[in-house]
Design a protein around this motif. Sequence first.
Motif, PDB file in Angstrom:
ATOM      1  N   PRO A   7       0.695  -1.140   0.068  1.00 48.19           N
ATOM      2  CA  PRO A   7      -0.165  -0.041  -0.014  1.00 48.19           C
ATOM      3  C   PRO A   7       0.802   1.455  -0.108  1.00 48.19           C
ATOM      4  O   PRO A   7       0.611   2.226  -0.788  1.00 48.19           O
ATOM      5  CB  PRO A   7      -0.945   0.077   1.103  1.00 48.19           C
ATOM      6  N   ILE A   8       2.054   1.320   0.514  1.00 53.38           N
ATOM      7  CA  ILE A   8       2.898   2.461   0.733  1.00 53.38           C
ATOM      8  C   ILE A   8       3.226   2.765  -0.540  1.00 53.38           C
ATOM      9  O   ILE A   8       3.199   3.812  -1.086  1.00 53.38           O
ATOM     10  CB  ILE A   8       3.812   2.377   1.975  1.00 53.38           C
ATOM     11  N   LEU A   9       3.765   1.983  -1.179  1.00 53.13           N
ATOM     12  CA  LEU A   9       4.519   2.130  -2.398  1.00 53.13           C
ATOM     13  C   LEU A   9       3.337   2.566  -3.591  1.00 53.13           C
ATOM     14  O   LEU A   9       3.558   3.454  -4.336  1.00 53.13           O
ATOM     15  CB  LEU A   9       5.065   0.757  -3.332  1.00 53.13           C
ATOM     16  N   THR A  10       2.253   1.915  -3.671  1.00 57.48           N
ATOM     17  CA  THR A  10       1.143   2.041  -4.376  1.00 57.48           C
ATOM     18  C   THR A  10       0.522   3.418  -4.243  1.00 57.48           C
ATOM     19  O   THR A  10       0.216   4.253  -5.170  1.00 57.48           O
ATOM     20  CB  THR A  10      -0.247   1.047  -4.292  1.00 57.48           C
ATOM     21  N   ILE A  11       0.256   3.829  -3.151  1.00 58.32           N
ATOM     22  CA  ILE A  11      -0.137   5.082  -2.709  1.00 58.32           C
ATOM     23  C   ILE A  11       0.692   6.453  -3.000  1.00 58.32           C
ATOM     24  O   ILE A  11       0.394   7.269  -3.529  1.00 58.32           O
ATOM     25  CB  ILE A  11      -0.579   5.543  -1.072  1.00 58.32           C
ATOM     26  N   GLY A  12       2.120   6.139  -2.714  1.00 57.18           N
ATOM     27  CA  GLY A  12       3.180   7.141  -3.147  1.00 57.18           C
ATOM     28  C   GLY A  12       3.121   7.135  -4.556  1.00 57.18           C
ATOM     29  O   GLY A  12       3.228   8.131  -5.124  1.00 57.18           O
ATOM     30  N   LEU A  13       3.120   6.102  -5.346  1.00 53.20           N
ATOM     31  CA  LEU A  13       3.048   6.115  -6.955  1.00 53.20           C
ATOM     32  C   LEU A  13       1.954   6.917  -7.207  1.00 53.20           C
ATOM     33  O   LEU A  13       1.788   7.871  -8.316  1.00 53.20           O
ATOM     34  CB  LEU A  13       3.106   4.779  -7.683  1.00 53.20           C
ATOM     35  N   THR A  14       0.710   6.556  -6.856  1.00 56.44           N
ATOM     36  CA  THR A  14      -0.649   7.424  -7.330  1.00 56.44           C
ATOM     37  C   THR A  14      -0.380   8.904  -6.835  1.00 56.44           C
ATOM     38  O   THR A  14      -0.495   9.641  -7.682  1.00 56.44           O
ATOM     39  CB  THR A  14      -1.769   6.923  -6.410  1.00 56.44           C
ATOM     40  N   LEU A  15       0.013   9.289  -5.555  1.00 59.51           N
ATOM     41  CA  LEU A  15       0.464  10.756  -5.422  1.00 59.51           C
ATOM     42  C   LEU A  15       1.491  11.293  -6.373  1.00 59.51           C
ATOM     43  O   LEU A  15       1.244  12.385  -6.817  1.00 59.51           O
ATOM     44  CB  LEU A  15       0.928  10.924  -3.915  1.00 59.51           C
ATOM     45  N   LEU A  16       2.438  10.298  -6.606  1.00 57.02           N
ATOM     46  CA  LEU A  16       3.483  11.159  -7.486  1.00 57.02           C
ATOM     47  C   LEU A  16       2.897  11.173  -8.933  1.00 57.02           C
ATOM     48  O   LEU A  16       3.311  12.537  -9.584  1.00 57.02           O
ATOM     49  CB  LEU A  16       4.560  10.219  -7.643  1.00 57.02           C
ATOM     50  N   TYR A  17       2.141  10.497  -9.455  1.00 54.16           N
ATOM     51  CA  TYR A  17       1.359  10.757 -10.749  1.00 54.16           C
ATOM     52  C   TYR A  17       0.634  11.982 -10.825  1.00 54.16           C
ATOM     53  O   TYR A  17       0.796  12.711 -11.701  1.00 54.16           O
ATOM     54  CB  TYR A  17       0.751   9.580 -11.364  1.00 54.16           C
ATOM     55  N   PHE A  18      -0.036  12.195  -9.583  1.00 50.93           N
ATOM     56  CA  PHE A  18      -0.737  13.418  -9.583  1.00 50.93           C
ATOM     57  C   PHE A  18      -0.183  14.467  -9.405  1.00 50.93           C
ATOM     58  O   PHE A  18      -0.389  15.495 -10.083  1.00 50.93           O
ATOM     59  CB  PHE A  18      -1.863  13.163  -8.037  1.00 50.93           C
ATOM     60  N   PHE A  19       0.880  14.639  -8.554  1.00 48.26           N
ATOM     61  CA  PHE A  19       1.712  15.785  -8.407  1.00 48.26           C
ATOM     62  C   PHE A  19       2.373  16.245  -9.868  1.00 48.26           C
ATOM     63  O   PHE A  19       2.569  17.168 -10.161  1.00 48.26           O
ATOM     64  CB  PHE A  19       2.673  15.824  -7.273  1.00 48.26           C
TER      65      PHE A  19
END
Length: 228
Positions: A7-19
């Motif tokens: 989850p941490i990696l997936t959420i981090g990746l999702t936030l990275l794409y958004f930013f």
Amino acid sequence: MTGLINPILTIGLTLLYFFLGVKVHKRWPSPITIPIFLSTIGIVITLLVLDIPYKQYAHDTSFITYLLGPATVALAYPLYQHRQLLRRNVQPILIGILSGSGLSMSVSFCLSLWFDIPTDWNRSLLIKTITTPVAVDIGHTIGAKIEVIPTVVIVTGMLGAMIIPTILKWMDIKHPIAKGLPFGVISHGVGTAQAIKEGEREGAVSGAAMALTATIMSFVIPLLFLLV
């Protein structure tokens, strides 16, 4: 590969794409560079390349999904701030909600008949302009294909957020009621986020329209199916 995704990696990746999407939109502002659209494309490509099931991705990002509740509640603040504006324009807001929702449903119904879309899919398309949690509940009531509803709602929201600003500009629409209504009626949460960028009053109207559309249609649509 799926087992390595946490989850941490997936959420981090999702936030990275958004930013990254935010950065791109600031650099090249355009309807096709809105952050939610760019980040969605990035996530879809990543899931396909890494062969990650969407079910796994949805599970790993459930915390973000949970935050949609508080984020929706937070919309009450601009509604409260501009309550006088909303109260003075109750009639045009209600007319806009009923006419906008009705037209959207009519177009979806006619296109579904034209393309011979199965009945349960057709019913899923009818409720595409209602925010996801309410649309799913309505879908159970009217016999829609539940699995299709979230995707249809999200795609509708993104397309509306991308297209509506251009239409408003082309038609030289400047009144906050007229600008905020289509975002809330057609594009629900995604559209409301975009409407807030247009202005606080537009965001308040969009939030009110989103909530009222979901409330009114949750009564109207099942009733229509009972009467037909």
